[in-house]
Design a protein around this motif. Structure first.
Motif, PDB file in Angstrom:
ATOM      1  N   LYS A  14     -31.793  32.703  40.606  1.00  0.00           N
ATOM      2  CA  LYS A  14     -32.452  32.423  39.293  1.00  0.00           C
ATOM      3  C   LYS A  14     -31.617  31.225  38.650  1.00  0.00           C
ATOM      4  O   LYS A  14     -30.272  31.382  38.173  1.00  0.00           O
ATOM      5  N   PRO A  15     -32.001  30.225  38.787  1.00  0.00           N
ATOM      6  CA  PRO A  15     -31.156  29.174  38.484  1.00  0.00           C
ATOM      7  C   PRO A  15     -30.411  29.239  37.125  1.00  0.00           C
ATOM      8  O   PRO A  15     -29.278  28.740  36.856  1.00  0.00           O
ATOM      9  N   THR A  16     -31.118  29.801  36.090  1.00  0.00           N
ATOM     10  CA  THR A  16     -30.521  29.642  34.764  1.00  0.00           C
ATOM     11  C   THR A  16     -29.372  30.612  34.590  1.00  0.00           C
ATOM     12  O   THR A  16     -28.343  30.460  33.925  1.00  0.00           O
ATOM     13  N   ARG A  17     -29.256  31.666  35.594  1.00  0.00           N
ATOM     14  CA  ARG A  17     -28.196  32.484  35.583  1.00  0.00           C
ATOM     15  C   ARG A  17     -27.092  31.833  36.031  1.00  0.00           C
ATOM     16  O   ARG A  17     -25.726  31.748  35.301  1.00  0.00           O
ATOM     17  N   LEU A  18     -26.935  30.866  37.090  1.00  0.00           N
ATOM     18  CA  LEU A  18     -25.655  30.349  37.618  1.00  0.00           C
ATOM     19  C   LEU A  18     -25.354  29.093  36.620  1.00  0.00           C
ATOM     20  O   LEU A  18     -24.216  28.825  36.320  1.00  0.00           O
ATOM     21  N   LEU A  19     -26.473  28.530  36.099  1.00  0.00           N
ATOM     22  CA  LEU A  19     -26.005  27.569  35.056  1.00  0.00           C
ATOM     23  C   LEU A  19     -25.216  28.129  33.942  1.00  0.00           C
ATOM     24  O   LEU A  19     -24.583  27.380  33.613  1.00  0.00           O
ATOM     25  N   ASP A  20     -26.117  29.122  33.432  1.00  0.00           N
ATOM     26  CA  ASP A  20     -25.137  29.924  32.466  1.00  0.00           C
ATOM     27  C   ASP A  20     -23.762  30.059  32.646  1.00  0.00           C
ATOM     28  O   ASP A  20     -22.955  29.863  31.893  1.00  0.00           O
ATOM     29  N   ILE A  21     -23.469  30.786  33.771  1.00  0.00           N
ATOM     30  CA  ILE A  21     -22.239  30.786  34.081  1.00  0.00           C
ATOM     31  C   ILE A  21     -21.304  29.595  34.341  1.00  0.00           C
ATOM     32  O   ILE A  21     -20.400  29.748  33.783  1.00  0.00           O
ATOM     33  N   LYS A  22     -21.734  28.665  34.925  1.00  0.00           N
ATOM     34  CA  LYS A  22     -21.175  27.300  34.897  1.00  0.00           C
ATOM     35  C   LYS A  22     -20.872  26.905  33.530  1.00  0.00           C
ATOM     36  O   LYS A  22     -19.626  26.317  33.327  1.00  0.00           O
ATOM     37  N   GLN A  23     -21.857  26.930  32.720  1.00  0.00           N
ATOM     38  CA  GLN A  23     -21.632  26.445  31.206  1.00  0.00           C
ATOM     39  C   GLN A  23     -20.288  27.094  30.777  1.00  0.00           C
ATOM     40  O   GLN A  23     -19.658  26.556  29.938  1.00  0.00           O
ATOM     41  N   ILE A  24     -20.551  28.497  30.760  1.00  0.00           N
ATOM     42  CA  ILE A  24     -19.387  29.245  30.003  1.00  0.00           C
ATOM     43  C   ILE A  24     -18.146  28.918  30.641  1.00  0.00           C
ATOM     44  O   ILE A  24     -17.187  29.153  30.161  1.00  0.00           O
ATOM     45  N   TYR A  25     -18.054  28.658  32.090  1.00  0.00           N
ATOM     46  CA  TYR A  25     -17.036  28.802  32.812  1.00  0.00           C
ATOM     47  C   TYR A  25     -16.330  27.172  32.440  1.00  0.00           C
ATOM     48  O   TYR A  25     -15.180  26.971  32.553  1.00  0.00           O
ATOM     49  N   GLY A  26     -17.124  26.419  31.975  1.00  0.00           N
ATOM     50  CA  GLY A  26     -16.881  25.043  31.570  1.00  0.00           C
ATOM     51  C   GLY A  26     -16.680  23.892  32.648  1.00  0.00           C
ATOM     52  O   GLY A  26     -16.175  22.967  31.939  1.00  0.00           O
ATOM     53  N   LYS A  27     -16.945  24.163  33.935  1.00  0.00           N
ATOM     54  CA  LYS A  27     -16.426  23.289  34.825  1.00  0.00           C
ATOM     55  C   LYS A  27     -17.724  23.147  35.719  1.00  0.00           C
ATOM     56  O   LYS A  27     -18.741  24.195  35.819  1.00  0.00           O
ATOM     57  N   ASP A  28     -18.029  21.870  36.301  1.00  0.00           N
ATOM     58  CA  ASP A  28     -19.156  21.732  37.222  1.00  0.00           C
ATOM     59  C   ASP A  28     -19.171  22.585  38.253  1.00  0.00           C
ATOM     60  O   ASP A  28     -20.264  23.168  38.628  1.00  0.00           O
ATOM     61  N   SER A  29     -18.222  23.339  38.941  1.00  0.00           N
ATOM     62  CA  SER A  29     -18.217  23.895  40.000  1.00  0.00           C
ATOM     63  C   SER A  29     -17.391  25.333  39.932  1.00  0.00           C
ATOM     64  O   SER A  29     -16.719  25.309  39.108  1.00  0.00           O
ATOM     65  N   LEU A  30     -18.327  26.353  40.528  1.00  0.00           N
ATOM     66  CA  LEU A  30     -17.639  27.656  40.037  1.00  0.00           C
ATOM     67  C   LEU A  30     -16.692  28.031  41.385  1.00  0.00           C
ATOM     68  O   LEU A  30     -16.731  27.333  42.601  1.00  0.00           O
ATOM     69  N   PRO A  31     -15.517  28.762  41.217  1.00  0.00           N
ATOM     70  CA  PRO A  31     -14.638  29.035  42.197  1.00  0.00           C
ATOM     71  C   PRO A  31     -15.365  29.994  43.213  1.00  0.00           C
ATOM     72  O   PRO A  31     -16.386  30.505  42.977  1.00  0.00           O
ATOM     73  N   THR A  32     -14.886  30.077  44.195  1.00  0.00           N
ATOM     74  CA  THR A  32     -15.715  30.578  45.684  1.00  0.00           C
ATOM     75  C   THR A  32     -15.999  32.059  45.034  1.00  0.00           C
ATOM     76  O   THR A  32     -17.293  32.476  45.520  1.00  0.00           O
ATOM     77  N   THR A  33     -15.502  32.869  44.444  1.00  0.00           N
ATOM     78  CA  THR A  33     -15.994  34.309  44.116  1.00  0.00           C
ATOM     79  C   THR A  33     -16.018  34.566  42.710  1.00  0.00           C
ATOM     80  O   THR A  33     -15.166  34.185  41.813  1.00  0.00           O
ATOM     81  N   THR A  34     -17.062  34.752  42.090  1.00  0.00           N
ATOM     82  CA  THR A  34     -17.655  35.366  40.775  1.00  0.00           C
ATOM     83  C   THR A  34     -18.090  36.645  40.639  1.00  0.00           C
ATOM     84  O   THR A  34     -19.153  37.006  41.477  1.00  0.00           O
ATOM     85  N   LEU A  35     -17.525  37.311  40.076  1.00  0.00           N
ATOM     86  CA  LEU A  35     -18.119  38.894  39.633  1.00  0.00           C
ATOM     87  C   LEU A  35     -18.861  38.799  38.292  1.00  0.00           C
ATOM     88  O   LEU A  35     -18.131  38.344  37.258  1.00  0.00           O
ATOM     89  N   VAL A  36     -19.958  39.233  38.286  1.00  0.00           N
ATOM     90  CA  VAL A  36     -20.641  39.349  36.945  1.00  0.00           C
ATOM     91  C   VAL A  36     -21.080  40.937  36.827  1.00  0.00           C
ATOM     92  O   VAL A  36     -21.487  41.527  37.484  1.00  0.00           O
ATOM     93  N   LEU A  37     -20.226  41.307  35.649  1.00  0.00           N
ATOM     94  CA  LEU A  37     -20.424  42.685  35.179  1.00  0.00           C
ATOM     95  C   LEU A  37     -21.077  42.924  33.831  1.00  0.00           C
ATOM     96  O   LEU A  37     -20.164  42.889  32.715  1.00  0.00           O
ATOM     97  N   PRO A  38     -22.332  43.276  33.763  1.00  0.00           N
ATOM     98  CA  PRO A  38     -23.060  43.496  32.367  1.00  0.00           C
ATOM     99  C   PRO A  38     -22.452  44.897  32.011  1.00  0.00           C
ATOM    100  O   PRO A  38     -22.520  46.000  32.905  1.00  0.00           O
ATOM    101  N   LEU A  39     -21.650  44.968  30.768  1.00  0.00           N
ATOM    102  CA  LEU A  39     -21.067  46.058  30.484  1.00  0.00           C
ATOM    103  C   LEU A  39     -22.029  47.124  29.803  1.00  0.00           C
ATOM    104  O   LEU A  39     -22.786  46.996  29.238  1.00  0.00           O
ATOM    105  N   LYS A  40     -21.341  48.330  30.184  1.00  0.00           N
ATOM    106  CA  LYS A  40     -22.278  49.636  29.404  1.00  0.00           C
ATOM    107  C   LYS A  40     -21.762  49.482  28.016  1.00  0.00           C
ATOM    108  O   LYS A  40     -20.663  49.225  27.807  1.00  0.00           O
ATOM    109  N   ALA A  41     -23.060  49.836  27.218  1.00  0.00           N
ATOM    110  CA  ALA A  41     -22.518  49.712  25.767  1.00  0.00           C
ATOM    111  C   ALA A  41     -21.379  50.462  25.261  1.00  0.00           C
ATOM    112  O   ALA A  41     -20.552  49.958  24.393  1.00  0.00           O
TER     113      ALA A  41
END
Ligand SMILES: Nc1ncnc2c1ncn2[C@@H]1O[C@H](COP(=O)(O)OP(=O)(O)OP(=O)(O)O)[C@@H](O)[C@H]1O
Ligand SMILES: [Mg+2]
Length: 231
Positions: A121-148
């Motif tokens: 889903k292009p938006t998902r990775l784009l969002d991550i890149k935007q938050i990360y603040g650089k054009d490319s992401l490092p090799t490994t990215t873990l995404v943990l949506p937290l339990k409330a």
């Protein structure tokens, strides 16, 4: 946090500065309705096919019997501890994009270890890149949506990470934690940025390895303090 142990076990290309970064964001990256998502970035070599097979099983560590080679992990269960704080972790690494779910999959009644391919889903990775603040992401990215009910304790843990962590993580050279909140006034996590470098002069004199650690805990990392550790 177990992810730190795995980052320590991971392999790094010679020319990279092994870095582990945590960003906690209020953006609902995985669109699961989570109020906070923990993003973990690591510039390791990334998951191989064997690593993927291992993480999709229990007790099948690729590090088994290799403790003497400096690995911390070997039981092959550590990663599952992420389910304490998330119901659905995502791994993006080396072109793999998978997620796991603590709820059993309807076809096989198995939870935790059945990987699901994440459609790009292009938006998902784009969002991550935007938050990360650089054009490319490092090799490994873990995404943990937290339990409330785990958000506060995760924020507390992130805020209380001690600089000594780098003395335990001998491979990691740079470690940082920051918060990314749509409303900056709501930010409550202390920014931590720790980097270490070997001080070869001291090393020669003391017959011990010395690490210089630059600490910054200010709003924008301005009030940086330096301290040295000898091991
Ligand atoms: N960030 C990572 N990069 C590459 N491979 C990884 C990563 N995290 C986990 N793995 C792979 O997944 C496997 C399972 O990880 P997990 O943390 O569950 O167990 P372990 O580290 O082998 O042992 P322990 O249970 O003692 O932590 C590892 O053996 C490794 O092959
Ligand atoms: Mg482990």
């Amino acid at each position: 946090m177990h992810v730190c142990c795995n980052a320590e076990d991971n392999q790094y290309l010679v020319r990279v500065n092994p870095t582990l970064e945590f960003i906690i964001t209020s953006t609902d990256i995985a669109a699961t309705g989570a109020a906070a998502t923990l993003l973990i970035f690591n510039n390791e070599k990334g998951f191989s096919r064997q690593n993927i097979e291992s993480i999709c099983s229990v007790g099948q560590s690729t590090k088994k019997g290799n403790r003497s080679s400096g690995y911390i992990g070997e039981k092959g269960i550590g990663f599952k501890s992420v389910f304490l704080v998330t119901a659905q972790p995502y791994i993006f690494s080396n072109g793999y994009q998978i997620s796991f779910n603590e709820n059993p999959c309807p076809q096989c009644s198995l939870g935790y270890i059945v990987p699901e391919w994440v459609e790009e889903k292009p938006t998902r990775l784009l969002d991550i890149k935007q938050i990360y603040g650089k054009d490319s992401l490092p090799t490994t990215t873990l995404v943990l949506p937290l339990k409330a009910d785990k958000i506060n304790s995760v924020k507390q843990q992130l805020s209380s990470i001690h600089p000594e962590i780098l003395s335990f993580l001998s491979k990691i050279r740079d470690f940082s934690v920051r918060e990314d909140n749509e409303d900056p006034k709501m930010e409550s996590v202390t920014t931590v940025s720790i980097s270490s470098e070997i001080n070869s002069a001291a090393k020669k004199n003391l017959n011990a390895e010395s690490y210089t650690i630059h600490l910054s805990a200010g709003e924008n990392g301005n009030d940086e303090k330096v301290c040295s550790y000898y091991m």
